[in-house]
Design an enzyme around this catalytic site. Structure first.
Site, short mmCIF file in Angstrom:
data_model
loop_
_atom_site.label_atom_id
_atom_site.label_comp_id
_atom_site.label_asym_id
_atom_site.label_seq_id
_atom_site.Cartn_x
_atom_site.Cartn_y
_atom_site.Cartn_z
N HIS A 10 0.77 -1.30 -0.04
CA HIS A 10 -0.04 0.04 -0.08
C HIS A 10 0.87 1.17 0.01
CE1 HIS A 10 1.12 -0.26 4.29
NE2 HIS A 10 0.91 1.07 4.30
N ASP B 223 0.52 4.96 1.83
CA ASP B 223 -0.16 5.55 2.87
C ASP B 223 -1.40 6.71 2.63
OD1 ASP B 223 1.10 3.79 4.60
OD2 ASP B 223 2.42 5.36 5.24
N HIS C 276 4.58 0.14 0.26
CA HIS C 276 5.65 -0.37 1.25
C HIS C 276 4.62 -1.80 1.83
CE1 HIS C 276 3.51 2.98 3.19
NE2 HIS C 276 3.47 2.09 4.30
N ARG D 91 5.38 6.69 14.68
CA ARG D 91 5.34 7.16 13.26
C ARG D 91 4.70 8.38 13.28
NH1 ARG D 91 0.36 6.38 9.88
NH2 ARG D 91 0.89 5.54 8.05
O1 LIG Z 1 5.56 -0.93 10.49
C1 LIG Z 1 5.95 -0.98 9.32
O2 LIG Z 1 6.92 -1.50 9.08
C2 LIG Z 1 5.30 -0.12 8.38
C3 LIG Z 1 3.87 0.06 8.81
C4 LIG Z 1 3.09 0.91 7.90
O3 LIG Z 1 2.41 0.54 6.97
C5 LIG Z 1 3.03 2.46 8.16
O4 LIG Z 1 3.36 2.83 9.07
O5 LIG Z 1 2.59 3.28 7.41
FE LIG Z 2 1.74 2.18 5.50
#
Ligand SMILES: O=C(O)CCC(=O)C(=O)O
Ligand SMILES: [Fe+2]
Length: 285
Positions: free
Chosen positions: A101, A103, A261, A276
């Site tokens: 996906h 984001d 990702h 994040r």
């Molecule tokens: O935890 C991760 O490695 C990525 C998770 C994810 O898709 C994000 O944080 O947008």
């Molecule tokens: Fe993500």
């Protein structure tokens, strides 16, 4: 590219580079950030190792990339609403981001960048993969490029919105990540976007598709599903992919406008916790 202040080492042929010579806990000079940003546009995702930063320092660093996006239906940390804690405990089975996906593709203005900082990592596993959507586009034949040029995708983020409006013990979302919150009334969680997206800064074209993509606008269901499956498979060829193994203190910043990702869920019974921050983006064209 010549760098005067940092060292940049690609980690794969497809995309991704590690940046050396930067301590994110210290103020970052304009010239240094300029080089980091250039490396980021070139490699699409940059990584920093062994960083020791506070939430305040991460927020300060994030603001250099643009405005911080506050998630409409996932709660931020109590003291730092700008930061989502992406957490998987020993007991959790759900892994946030465990699909290819990009984001917030359901939003009319999806995230420009996402910054992830590793607080706790499993002893093995829990890597993140990134797929280069410029390469995926460039690898298409002239015929396919021509056909894809005018296609629009319809992208939906309702699953997450629905999950956030109730909370049951069985909810697979529960406890497995940042906690859902009630979205504002009238929040738009579906959007049309061009399948071939032009990066607003590099001006390069890339395929723009992800898990939120439901159908191609104006196509019959069978046609749409057939093409989407084909595009998804094409986008994730090993040649387009890089894989990053996290350690405590690792930081990644990726460009959602030209990458997909995928968070790998291969560490059952172990903990992984990330801080994040997402950066606001523009309307894709
Ligand atoms: O935890 C991760 O490695 C990525 C998770 C994810 O898709 C994000 O944080 O947008
Ligand atoms: Fe993500």
């Amino acid at each position: 590219m010549v760098y005067k202040h940092i060292e940049v080492k690609p980690i794969a042929g497809a995309c991704g580079a590690e940046v050396f010579g930067v301590d994110l806990a210290k103020p970052i000079k304009r010239a240094v950030f300029g080089e980091i940003y250039k490396a980021w546009l070139k490699h699409q995702v940059v990584f920093f190792r062994d960083q020791k930063i506070t939430p305040e320092q991460q927020i300060k660093f994030a603001k250099k990339w643009g405005g911080i996006h506050i998630h409409p239906f996932v709660k931020g940390m109590a003291k730092y609403p700008e930061i989502l804690e992406v957490k998987k405990t020993e007991k959790d089975t759900y892994t946030f981001g465990n699909r290819w996906h990009t984001d917030q593709m359901f939003s009319p203005t999806p995230a420009k960048a996402t910054m992830l900082y590793a607080k706790e990592t499993p002893s093995f596993g829990g890597d993140t993969q990134f797929a280069n959507m410029y390469l995926a586009y460039e690898a298409l034949s002239p015929g396919m490029k021509k056909m894809f040029k005018s296609i629009k995708t319809f992208n939906v983020g309702d699953g997450n919105k629905r999950r956030s409006t109730y909370s049951s013990r069985n909810d697979r979302y529960k406890g497995a990540s940042a906690q859902p919150k009630k979205p504002p009334k009238g929040l738009k969680t579906n959007s049309e976007h061009p399948l071939v997206r032009t990066h607003p800064e590099t001006k390069k074209k890339g395929l723009y598709i992800g898990v939120h993509t439901q159908n191609l606008v104006g196509f019959e269901r069978e046609e749409s599903e057939f093409l989407i499956n084909m595009i998804r498979e094409h986008c994730t060829k090993p040649e387009f992919i890089t894989r990053f193994g996290w350690k405590k203190g690792s930081m990644a910043i990726w460009d959602n406008r030209c990458l997909q990702h995928y968070a790998i869920s291969d560490y059952p019974g172990q903990r992984r916790r990330m801080h994040r921050i997402t950066i606001k983006g523009d309307k894709p064209f």
